[in-house]
Design a protein around this motif. Structure first.
Motif, PDB file in Angstrom:
ATOM      1  N   PRO A  48      80.132 -23.348  13.910  1.00 18.65           N
ATOM      2  CA  PRO A  48      78.784 -23.921  14.050  1.00 18.65           C
ATOM      3  C   PRO A  48      78.222 -24.338  12.688  1.00 18.65           C
ATOM      4  CG  PRO A  48      78.753 -21.537  14.342  1.00 18.65           C
ATOM      5  CD  PRO A  48      80.184 -21.929  14.319  1.00 18.65           C
ATOM      6  N   TYR A  49      77.488 -25.417  12.695  1.00 16.97           N
ATOM      7  CA  TYR A  49      76.906 -25.926  11.450  1.00 16.97           C
ATOM      8  C   TYR A  49      75.417 -26.246  11.599  1.00 16.97           C
ATOM      9  CZ  TYR A  49      77.299 -30.456  13.767  1.00 16.97           C
ATOM     10  OH  TYR A  49      77.172 -31.485  14.662  1.00 16.97           O
ATOM     11  N   ASN A  50      74.845 -26.012  12.802  1.00 16.32           N
ATOM     12  CA  ASN A  50      73.409 -26.235  12.976  1.00 16.32           C
ATOM     13  C   ASN A  50      72.628 -25.408  11.962  1.00 16.32           C
ATOM     14  OD1 ASN A  50      73.940 -27.900  15.092  1.00 16.32           O
ATOM     15  ND2 ASN A  50      73.281 -26.480  16.692  1.00 16.32           N
ATOM     16  N   GLY A  51      71.622 -26.029  11.373  1.00 14.48           N
ATOM     17  CA  GLY A  51      70.807 -25.331  10.397  1.00 14.48           C
ATOM     18  C   GLY A  51      71.428 -25.229   9.018  1.00 14.48           C
ATOM     19  N   ARG A  52      72.554 -25.894   8.806  1.00 19.60           N
ATOM     20  CA  ARG A  52      73.168 -25.882   7.477  1.00 19.60           C
ATOM     21  C   ARG A  52      72.172 -26.389   6.436  1.00 19.60           C
ATOM     22  NH1 ARG A  52      77.079 -30.074   4.961  1.00 19.60           N
ATOM     23  NH2 ARG A  52      78.299 -28.886   3.442  1.00 19.60           N
ATOM     24  N   GLU A  53      72.097 -25.708   5.314  1.00 19.76           N
ATOM     25  CA  GLU A  53      71.103 -26.046   4.289  1.00 19.76           C
ATOM     26  C   GLU A  53      71.406 -27.404   3.664  1.00 19.76           C
ATOM     27  OE1 GLU A  53      69.153 -24.187   0.175  1.00 19.76           O
ATOM     28  OE2 GLU A  53      70.703 -23.093   1.283  1.00 19.76           O
ATOM     29  N   ILE A  54      70.377 -28.206   3.530  1.00 20.52           N
ATOM     30  CA  ILE A  54      70.491 -29.528   2.916  1.00 20.52           C
ATOM     31  C   ILE A  54      69.832 -29.478   1.532  1.00 20.52           C
ATOM     32  CG2 ILE A  54      69.737 -31.937   3.057  1.00 20.52           C
ATOM     33  CD1 ILE A  54      71.947 -31.257   4.993  1.00 20.52           C
ATOM     34  N   PRO A  55      70.559 -29.823   0.485  1.00 17.94           N
ATOM     35  CA  PRO A  55      69.972 -29.762  -0.860  1.00 17.94           C
ATOM     36  C   PRO A  55      69.002 -30.906  -1.104  1.00 17.94           C
ATOM     37  CG  PRO A  55      72.163 -30.710  -0.961  1.00 17.94           C
ATOM     38  CD  PRO A  55      71.962 -30.289   0.465  1.00 17.94           C
ATOM     39  N   SER A  56      68.005 -30.635  -1.944  1.00 21.95           N
ATOM     40  CA  SER A  56      67.129 -31.700  -2.430  1.00 21.95           C
ATOM     41  C   SER A  56      67.870 -32.526  -3.469  1.00 21.95           C
ATOM     42  CB  SER A  56      65.866 -31.108  -3.058  1.00 21.95           C
ATOM     43  OG  SER A  56      65.150 -30.344  -2.118  1.00 21.95           O
ATOM     44  N   MET A  57      67.446 -33.760  -3.650  1.00 20.34           N
ATOM     45  CA  MET A  57      67.997 -34.619  -4.672  1.00 20.34           C
ATOM     46  C   MET A  57      66.853 -35.100  -5.559  1.00 20.34           C
ATOM     47  SD  MET A  57      71.050 -36.553  -2.585  1.00 20.34           S
ATOM     48  CE  MET A  57      72.153 -36.442  -3.997  1.00 20.34           C
ATOM     49  N   HIS A  58      67.168 -35.661  -6.710  1.00 21.61           N
ATOM     50  CA  HIS A  58      66.136 -36.042  -7.673  1.00 21.61           C
ATOM     51  C   HIS A  58      66.280 -37.496  -8.092  1.00 21.61           C
ATOM     52  CE1 HIS A  58      65.917 -31.650  -7.972  1.00 21.61           C
ATOM     53  NE2 HIS A  58      64.695 -31.821  -8.434  1.00 21.61           N
ATOM     54  N   VAL A 100      77.061 -34.014   2.766  1.00 16.88           N
ATOM     55  CA  VAL A 100      75.689 -33.551   2.964  1.00 16.88           C
ATOM     56  C   VAL A 100      75.288 -33.897   4.396  1.00 16.88           C
ATOM     57  CG1 VAL A 100      73.307 -33.706   2.142  1.00 16.88           C
ATOM     58  CG2 VAL A 100      75.205 -34.000   0.536  1.00 16.88           C
ATOM     59  N   LEU A 101      75.341 -32.919   5.288  1.00 18.47           N
ATOM     60  CA  LEU A 101      74.959 -33.168   6.681  1.00 18.47           C
ATOM     61  C   LEU A 101      74.640 -31.852   7.364  1.00 18.47           C
ATOM     62  CD1 LEU A 101      77.511 -32.397   8.846  1.00 18.47           C
ATOM     63  CD2 LEU A 101      78.543 -34.230   7.548  1.00 18.47           C
ATOM     64  N   SER A 102      73.885 -31.958   8.434  1.00 18.37           N
ATOM     65  CA  SER A 102      73.524 -30.780   9.210  1.00 18.37           C
ATOM     66  C   SER A 102      73.036 -31.257  10.569  1.00 18.37           C
ATOM     67  CB  SER A 102      72.428 -29.979   8.483  1.00 18.37           C
ATOM     68  OG  SER A 102      72.152 -28.771   9.174  1.00 18.37           O
ATOM     69  N   ASN A 103      72.561 -30.333  11.364  1.00 18.35           N
ATOM     70  CA  ASN A 103      71.948 -30.687  12.636  1.00 18.35           C
ATOM     71  C   ASN A 103      70.872 -29.669  12.946  1.00 18.35           C
ATOM     72  OD1 ASN A 103      71.685 -32.416  14.850  1.00 18.35           O
ATOM     73  ND2 ASN A 103      72.874 -31.054  16.166  1.00 18.35           N
ATOM     74  N   GLU A 104      69.799 -30.152  13.531  1.00 14.89           N
ATOM     75  CA  GLU A 104      68.701 -29.272  13.911  1.00 14.89           C
ATOM     76  C   GLU A 104      69.091 -28.505  15.168  1.00 14.89           C
ATOM     77  OE1 GLU A 104      64.644 -28.091  12.942  1.00 14.89           O
ATOM     78  OE2 GLU A 104      66.053 -29.421  11.922  1.00 14.89           O
ATOM     79  N   GLU A 105      68.854 -27.239  15.185  1.00 15.22           N
ATOM     80  CA  GLU A 105      69.210 -26.403  16.325  1.00 15.22           C
ATOM     81  C   GLU A 105      68.520 -26.897  17.593  1.00 15.22           C
ATOM     82  OE1 GLU A 105      71.348 -23.677  18.155  1.00 15.22           O
ATOM     83  OE2 GLU A 105      71.310 -23.595  15.962  1.00 15.22           O
ATOM     84  N   GLY A 106      69.314 -27.072  18.650  1.00 13.81           N
ATOM     85  CA  GLY A 106      68.760 -27.402  19.942  1.00 13.81           C
ATOM     86  C   GLY A 106      68.541 -28.877  20.208  1.00 13.81           C
ATOM     87  N   LEU A 107      68.825 -29.745  19.259  1.00 19.60           N
ATOM     88  CA  LEU A 107      68.597 -31.169  19.458  1.00 19.60           C
ATOM     89  C   LEU A 107      69.821 -31.858  20.047  1.00 19.60           C
ATOM     90  CD1 LEU A 107      66.610 -32.443  16.329  1.00 19.60           C
ATOM     91  CD2 LEU A 107      65.753 -31.785  18.570  1.00 19.60           C
ATOM     92  N   THR A 108      69.582 -32.923  20.758  1.00 28.35           N
ATOM     93  CA  THR A 108      70.657 -33.768  21.268  1.00 28.35           C
ATOM     94  C   THR A 108      71.387 -34.415  20.100  1.00 28.35           C
ATOM     95  OG1 THR A 108      69.351 -34.248  23.239  1.00 28.35           O
ATOM     96  CG2 THR A 108      71.198 -35.720  22.774  1.00 28.35           C
ATOM     97  N   GLY A 109      72.707 -34.571  20.234  1.00 29.36           N
ATOM     98  CA  GLY A 109      73.463 -35.280  19.214  1.00 29.36           C
ATOM     99  C   GLY A 109      74.074 -34.362  18.176  1.00 29.36           C
ATOM    100  N   ALA A 110      74.767 -34.980  17.210  1.00 29.64           N
ATOM    101  CA  ALA A 110      75.555 -34.234  16.229  1.00 29.64           C
ATOM    102  C   ALA A 110      74.896 -34.115  14.873  1.00 29.64           C
ATOM    103  CB  ALA A 110      76.926 -34.908  16.056  1.00 29.64           C
ATOM    104  N   THR A 111      74.001 -35.036  14.512  1.00 33.15           N
ATOM    105  CA  THR A 111      73.426 -35.031  13.159  1.00 33.15           C
ATOM    106  C   THR A 111      71.954 -35.415  13.201  1.00 33.15           C
ATOM    107  OG1 THR A 111      74.102 -37.338  12.805  1.00 33.15           O
ATOM    108  CG2 THR A 111      75.603 -35.622  12.006  1.00 33.15           C
ATOM    109  N   GLN A 112      71.104 -34.460  12.931  1.00 34.44           N
ATOM    110  CA  GLN A 112      69.693 -34.712  12.666  1.00 34.44           C
ATOM    111  C   GLN A 112      69.317 -33.894  11.428  1.00 34.44           C
ATOM    112  OE1 GLN A 112      70.001 -36.798  16.161  1.00 34.44           O
ATOM    113  NE2 GLN A 112      70.422 -34.622  16.228  1.00 34.44           N
TER     114      GLN A 112
END
Length: 334
Positions: free
Chosen positions: A48-58, A167-179
């Motif tokens: 599982p990768y839902n909720g994987r942390e996404i880093p900020s960029m500058h 750099v990718l993740s998905n919001e828990e419970g959402l439709t689809g693979a990448t949000q």
């Protein structure tokens, strides 16, 4: 029967025997999946990768943020002459642009209708290109990425668990693979810009009675998630804008570019995405792929950008400018 006839019969017999052997070998190889390899089906369920942390960029020191966008590469094995040529072109474009973030807006992989496919090898070939260069890159799926040998979620999970610079993740419970969303910050930590990525889903499994394929529209939960992302940005940084990336077009994008070129199975249901973007008023660009054409249009106080395969687009963002026309610049790298 003379010797000539005997030789002819022997040759014909050998040719037929060889054809039967080759035909049998081909059918056996096909039955055991020799031509379609690299199956990653079920990978997301085990990783599982839902909720994987996404880093900020500058932003850069000069106040810009540079994106290099690819789309619709349709890799099949990662090793074919075509795949190798595209990978070389991508590396040359990366070397020239040296972006802060590379983006692939769907149909990175393809197995539909191809004789030879190795999904895992193709996936690794792309990811290794970015990994070797320590190049952060973002990905959203298209309608071909999950058609065989693993779903869009399996592709995203494989990248998330095996590649540091994906750099990718998905919001828990959402439709689809990448949000997911990537905040781009000023030096003081305040938000300068927001990069938002969605999964625009795939077409239906079969065409209708008129042989027209119908694209699935994004679901209400995805639309609500985008609206929440834009409202949060407005609350955190009222002057900041967002760039939104996914694979399929919306009705507003179709209208802004060249509607005569669009297929009738364009997803009219994605009008809900347009409504959210207009209501929020803080999106500077919507960028998609799919059509293997290049279009840039400015309408509704924002840019609509569609790019084709076999090219790359350098998108330079200059946050802080009052209008998107001053904020974005586009350069094609063939």
């Amino acid at each position: 029967m003379n010797n000539m006839k005997k030789k002819l019969i022997l040759i014909v017999s050998l040719v037929l025997t060889l054809a039967l052997l080759l035909g049998g070998a081909f059918l056996y190889a096909k039955s055991v999946g020799f031509f379609h390899r690299g199956d990653i089906t079920g990978y997301a369920a085990e990783h599982p990768y839902n909720g994987r942390e996404i880093p900020s960029m500058h932003l850069r020191d000069n106040g810009t943020f540079v994106i290099l966008k690819f789309t619709d590469t349709h890799f099949t094995t990662g090793k074919s002459l075509r795949d190798a040529k595209i990978l070389r072109g991508m590396e040359a474009a990366l070397e020239r642009a040296r972006p802060d973030l590379a983006v692939i807006t769907g149909d990175m992989l393809d197995s539909w209708g191809h004789t030879f496919v190795d999904k895992r090898a193709a996936l690794c070939a792309v990811a290794d290109l970015f990994e070797r260069r320590a190049q952060p890159w973002a990905y959203v799926p298209g309608n071909h990425d999950g058609c065989d040998l693993g779903s869009e979620r399996d592709v995203a999970a494989y990248l998330a668990h095996n590649y540091e610079y994906a750099v990718l993740s998905n919001e828990e419970g959402l439709t689809g693979a990448t949000q997911y969303a990537i905040p781009v910050l000023y030096d003081d930590g305040n938000i300068a810009h927001k990069l938002i990525f969605l999964d625009s889903l795939a077409e239906e499994d079969e065409p209708d009675e008129n042989e027209i394929w119908h694209q699935e529209s994004m679901h209400p939960d995805q639309v609500a998630w985008l609206a929440a992302q834009l409202e949060t940005l407005k609350a955190q940084a009222p002057a900041a804008r967002a760039s939104v990336f996914f694979h399929f077009e919306t009705p507003a994008l179709t209208e802004a570019t060249e509607p005569d070129n669009w297929n009738p199975w364009s997803p009219a249901g994605n009008a809900a995405i347009d409504d959210v973007i207009r209501a929020a008023g803080n999106v500077g660009m919507l960028s998609t792929g799919h059509w293997h054409q290049d279009h840039i249009a400015f309408q509704n106080r924002m840019y609509y950008h569609v790019s084709r395969n076999l090219s790359a687009w350098q998108i330079t963002i200059r946050p802080g400018n009052e209008t998107p026309q001053d904020m974005y610049s586009f350069e094609e790298i063939k």
